[in-house]
Design a protein around this motif. Sequence first.
Motif, short mmCIF file in Angstrom:
data_model
loop_
_atom_site.label_atom_id
_atom_site.label_comp_id
_atom_site.label_asym_id
_atom_site.label_seq_id
_atom_site.Cartn_x
_atom_site.Cartn_y
_atom_site.Cartn_z
N ARG A 1 47.92 39.38 31.98
CA ARG A 1 46.92 38.20 31.59
C ARG A 1 45.75 38.25 32.77
NH1 ARG A 1 51.51 35.06 30.17
NH2 ARG A 1 51.41 34.31 32.46
N ILE A 2 45.83 38.74 33.92
CA ILE A 2 45.08 38.79 35.06
C ILE A 2 44.12 40.00 34.83
CG2 ILE A 2 44.81 39.28 37.18
CD1 ILE A 2 47.38 37.56 37.76
N THR A 3 44.59 40.99 34.46
CA THR A 3 43.89 42.23 34.20
C THR A 3 42.96 42.32 33.21
OG1 THR A 3 45.79 43.53 33.19
CG2 THR A 3 45.47 43.64 35.86
N SER A 4 43.40 41.39 32.12
CA SER A 4 42.49 41.25 30.85
C SER A 4 40.92 40.70 31.30
CB SER A 4 43.07 40.45 29.69
OG SER A 4 43.18 38.89 30.29
N ARG A 5 40.92 40.06 32.50
CA ARG A 5 39.59 39.65 32.86
C ARG A 5 39.24 40.64 33.89
NH1 ARG A 5 43.44 35.06 34.74
NH2 ARG A 5 43.02 35.71 36.66
N ARG A 6 37.69 40.38 33.98
CA ARG A 6 36.77 41.22 34.66
C ARG A 6 37.30 41.26 36.31
NH1 ARG A 6 30.37 40.71 36.84
NH2 ARG A 6 30.55 42.88 37.99
N SER A 7 37.41 42.43 36.71
CA SER A 7 37.84 42.66 38.03
C SER A 7 36.92 42.29 39.22
CB SER A 7 38.46 44.14 38.30
OG SER A 7 37.42 44.99 38.07
N GLU A 8 37.07 42.03 40.26
CA GLU A 8 36.11 41.83 41.39
C GLU A 8 35.60 43.18 41.81
OE1 GLU A 8 33.94 39.61 44.38
OE2 GLU A 8 34.85 39.21 42.42
N GLU B 1 40.92 48.82 41.48
CA GLU B 1 40.52 47.72 41.05
C GLU B 1 41.21 46.44 41.58
OE1 GLU B 1 40.46 48.44 36.40
OE2 GLU B 1 41.92 49.71 37.12
N TRP C 1 41.66 42.27 41.58
CA TRP C 1 41.60 40.98 40.88
C TRP C 1 42.02 40.00 41.74
CZ3 TRP C 1 43.11 45.12 38.24
CH2 TRP C 1 42.45 45.67 37.08
N ASN D 1 43.80 30.59 41.03
CA ASN D 1 44.25 29.60 40.15
C ASN D 1 45.46 29.12 40.85
OD1 ASN D 1 45.94 28.10 38.12
ND2 ASN D 1 43.98 28.62 37.05
N GLU E 1 48.45 29.71 38.43
CA GLU E 1 48.91 31.13 38.45
C GLU E 1 49.44 31.62 39.68
OE1 GLU E 1 46.20 33.93 35.60
OE2 GLU E 1 45.40 33.41 37.48
#
Length: 427
Positions: A180-187, A199, A201, A205, A208
Motif C-alpha cells: 500500500r505504501i509503495t503504491s504512492r509516490r516515493s519521496e 526509493e 517513502w 501516518n 500506519e
Amino acid sequence: MNGCLQVGFSHFFDITAMTKVAPFKAIRPVRDKAHLVASRPFYTYEQSILEAKLKDNPFTFLHIINPEFNSGEYTEPNSMERFEKVRATFDRFMEEGILREDEKPCLYLYRQTQNGHSYTGIIGGASIDDYENNVIKKHEETLTAREQMFATYLDIVEFNAEPVLLIHPADQDLKLIFQRITSRRSEYEFTTTDRITHELWIVDNPVEIQKIQSRYETMKNVYIADGHHRSSSSNIYGQQKRKDDPEGPHLNFLSYFIPDNEVDIIAFNRLVKDLNGLSHEDLIQKMQSIFEVEKLEQPQEPEQKHHITLYLDHTWYLLKLKPEHIDNNNNTAIDADILTRKVLDPILGIKDLKTDNRIDFINAKDGVKSFQKIIDQGKARAGFALFPVKVRDLIEIADHDGIMPPKSTWIEPKLRSGLTIYSLKND
C-alpha cells in the motif's frame, strides 16, 4: 543472485518477548540533492575514486566523514579532534539547507533494486534494551577497541548515518502494508552509477506506524545480518547516557528491518599469502586426510555445503569434506569455520583471522575468477572458495549463541549513508 532459504518461523513468536521499532525524526537530504548526498561507506571506495567524488561533488555525505579533504590541516584518524570536525561539517550541511530534519517522528520504507531483484524494509530505531536482552540476536564477535572508538564517535558527533541491517521472518501482513505504501509516490527515487535504484517513502501516518509496530511486536527475535560493531557501540553509548537521562534518542539506534527471504548472502572467499613453509604437494597431501581431493579442468564454484574449491599454482581442486569430519551434532557448522579449524589453523598456521596479515578476504560477487586473477598476479599464493552461508544457518547459529568466523558472509543489500540520519540530540 545467490538463493537464500526462507525460514519457518513458528518458534519466533512468544508473548513474553517482542521486537520494538521506534519512529524518529530523520535528518535527510532535500529532495533534489538526495542522489548527490547518499554515498556508500567511505571505506568501500578505492582511494582514487574517493578523492574524485570529494573533488567533484560538494554535496556528498563523504565530505562529512572526510572533513579534512583539501584542508591542509590534518588530525589523527579516530581522534576526538577528527570527530569534532565531522560534527562541524555536519552542522554546515544543516546550515546550508542540504540536510533538514523532519518535523515529526516517522518510519521510512526503503526499497533497493538491482539486477531485477528488490529489497524492501523499514528504517526505524531498534531498542538498546532489545539488544541487551537478546531479542536482537548476534552471530559475530566484536572488538572492544572498535566498540569504544565508535561509542566515543557517537558521543561527539551525536548522529548515526549508517543503519544496522536486521533480518526477521517474512510477514504477510507487513507485506500488504508495504504494498500500500509503495503504491504512492516515493519521496526519493534515483539510480546510482552501480545501476542500483533507491526509493524512499516517508511513513508519517500514526495509524500506519502503529500497524507496522504491531506486526514487529509479534516477533520474538530479529537478527543482526550486518552491523555488529555499530549495534554494540550504540548499546554502550546508550547505556552510558541513560544513567543521566533515562529517556531520549540514545535508547534506540538506526536500523533497517528487512524480511529474511529478501536478503542475499554471498560467500567471503579466503586468500592466503604463503603455505607456511609447505610445498604444493605437501599441502595437498595433508588435506587428503580431511577432504576427498579432486583435480578440476576449469574454475568451479562450490555447489553445495562442505564442498570447497582451491586454486593453487594455476591448478583448481575440489575439496569434499570426508564424512568422518562432519560433526553431526553441529549441523550449523559452516564451511568458513571448518576451513579455519581443519586447514588454516593446524596446517597453514593462521591462528587469528582478525590479526594475521597472511590471510585476506574477498567477497564472491564476481565469482572464483576474481581471486584467480589476484593469485596469478602473485599477490597471494592460494585461494579457497566457499559455499555461501544460508539464512537458516545464520539464524540457527545465533539462536544457539554461536559465533561465526570473521568475514563469513557478504550480505546484500548494502545501504547508502546519509539518506536517513538518526539524531542523538535531545529536542
